[in-house]
Design an enzyme around this catalytic site. Sequence first.
Site, PDB file in Angstrom:
ATOM      1  N   LYS A  22       6.653  -4.172  -6.482  1.00  0.00           N
ATOM      2  CA  LYS A  22       5.490  -3.046  -5.743  1.00  0.00           C
ATOM      3  C   LYS A  22       6.801  -1.846  -5.167  1.00  0.00           C
ATOM      4  O   LYS A  22       6.373  -0.684  -5.604  1.00  0.00           O
ATOM      5  CB  LYS A  22       5.978  -3.443  -4.365  1.00  0.00           C
ATOM      6  N   ASN A  23       8.072  -2.080  -5.344  1.00  0.00           N
ATOM      7  CA  ASN A  23       8.622  -1.666  -4.645  1.00  0.00           C
ATOM      8  C   ASN A  23       9.769  -0.274  -6.324  1.00  0.00           C
ATOM      9  O   ASN A  23      10.827   0.381  -6.252  1.00  0.00           O
ATOM     10  CB  ASN A  23      10.156  -1.698  -3.960  1.00  0.00           C
ATOM     11  N   CYS A 116       6.347   0.238   7.786  1.00  0.00           N
ATOM     12  CA  CYS A 116       6.578  -0.446   8.603  1.00  0.00           C
ATOM     13  C   CYS A 116       6.740  -0.340   9.924  1.00  0.00           C
ATOM     14  O   CYS A 116       7.441   0.838  10.200  1.00  0.00           O
ATOM     15  CB  CYS A 116       7.211  -2.112   7.765  1.00  0.00           C
ATOM     16  N   ASP A 305      15.493  -7.266   2.637  1.00  0.00           N
ATOM     17  CA  ASP A 305      13.617  -7.255   2.682  1.00  0.00           C
ATOM     18  C   ASP A 305      13.683  -8.644   2.423  1.00  0.00           C
ATOM     19  O   ASP A 305      13.131  -9.602   2.645  1.00  0.00           O
ATOM     20  CB  ASP A 305      13.100  -7.025   1.397  1.00  0.00           C
ATOM     21  N   ARG A 397      -0.186  -5.980   1.881  1.00  0.00           N
ATOM     22  CA  ARG A 397       0.520  -4.776   1.452  1.00  0.00           C
ATOM     23  C   ARG A 397       1.497  -4.500   0.268  1.00  0.00           C
ATOM     24  O   ARG A 397       2.280  -4.185  -0.501  1.00  0.00           O
ATOM     25  CB  ARG A 397       1.096  -3.687   2.485  1.00  0.00           C
TER      26      ARG A 397
END
Length: 428
Positions: A22-23, A116, A305, A397
């Site tokens: 995702k990142n 977030c 994370d 997400r």
Amino acid sequence: MERFWICGGKKLCGEVQVHGAKNAILPLLAAALLTDEQVYFEDVPDLCDIRSMMEILRHLGCRAERESGGILVESAGMDGCDMPDKQCKQIRSSIFLLGPLLAKLRCAKVPCPGGCEIGLRPIDLHLKGLRMLGVHIQDVEGKLVCRGENMHAGNVYLDYPSVGATENVIMASVLLPGTTVIHNAAREPEIVDLCRFINRMGGRIRGSGSQVIRIDGVKRLYGVTYKAIPDRIVAGTLLCAGAVTGGQVRIRDAQFSNLLPVIDKLTEMGCDIKREKGGLILRAPGRLCAFSNLQTSPHPGFPTDMQSQMLTLATVADGCSMITENVFESRYATAGDLLRMGADIRIAGRTAVVRGVEKLTGANVRARDLRGGAALVLAALCARGESTVTNISLIDRGYDKMECMLASLGAQIKRISDFREEHIHADP
Ligand code: EPZ
């Protein structure tokens, strides 16, 4: 509202595949605007943050659509630089679009981004970096109005190795005549992937992965087909799922080199982790041992994370563990729910001291942020009895159908969309 129902106690065993990160994909989607030609990204997970980014690209007049497991982007029709409030408030990564819009159109209008609840998450470093390239930025009624007619290559110094600010400055400078040098740049694998992608398009970037990145401006970039690096945080979360349930999991496509800090900590806790034909295999001990000290920091340090997931593992490890969260100022929101499951956690500022207990007890808990939500799922997987995790749109997400990945490893987990009472027992 959707929620996960989980019955704990099952050892997770089996094999699962990780997909594009995702990142990595979020900045890559922004960087695709740097060429008018078609760009195709392979193996892209279906995540709502990625869908939001695609909506923003379409709002700007680009093509951005799903095609056989990947995403096709074409910005030739881009007809504006005014970004949509709704999607920009939903995802912080909308801020990454400043760079490409300024590079291509010399203008950008963006609402201050959302994200977030893990901290203030200012964008001062993004703005400072862009201003050092000659961008004029004004806050006009809550929107940042950026003008780039006087943009130029140059030296950019980041006070902190911000991932997003590094990505924005890279994308803003790739088409500027001359050489831009970013000092104190972020070194995350996702930065290396972005630079590899831009170089594949015809860019000339050196030093990615180090603290000094040099960008030699080029006249234009070309369309390519590209596959982002596998998601190291999803892979790390799955390793933790195997570890906390005493199981044995094999993760296809997980990259050992991008997970070193996580592998080191899980090994310290008693897990045996090996590379295995294009992936990783983890064998967990009967009970995890506490780790003495975990400090999060920018890459190559321990990734923030993965902090919440390790907090969960510490709650059932044998001994006392200490965690210090150095990247975000409030990333312990999940601790409250873990306490309700019987954990023993004490928090003072950025430090959490965790005394491991034999077992957690299932409870009805709520995701407060993306990775904290994933950490609660891990807690429910190893807890005694049944749990529900609500507010799982936050988990969606960053994890594509998390329940399917975990169920394929033997977890008893279901996604309940029209909530029915019989699944939920009173807190034991
Ligand atoms: C990226 O966020 C990731 N998101 C985050 O992942 C990740 O936690 C973070 O990098 C750190 O690795 C994406 O890539 C989409 P930063 P980003 O700029 O770019 C402060 C997830 O769970 N800061 O490196 O926003 C900031 O407040 C998410 O997938 C400033 O002060 O991270 C934070 O304390 C969560 N001013 C620290 O730097 C700025 O202008 C790190 O932020 C920018 C950042």
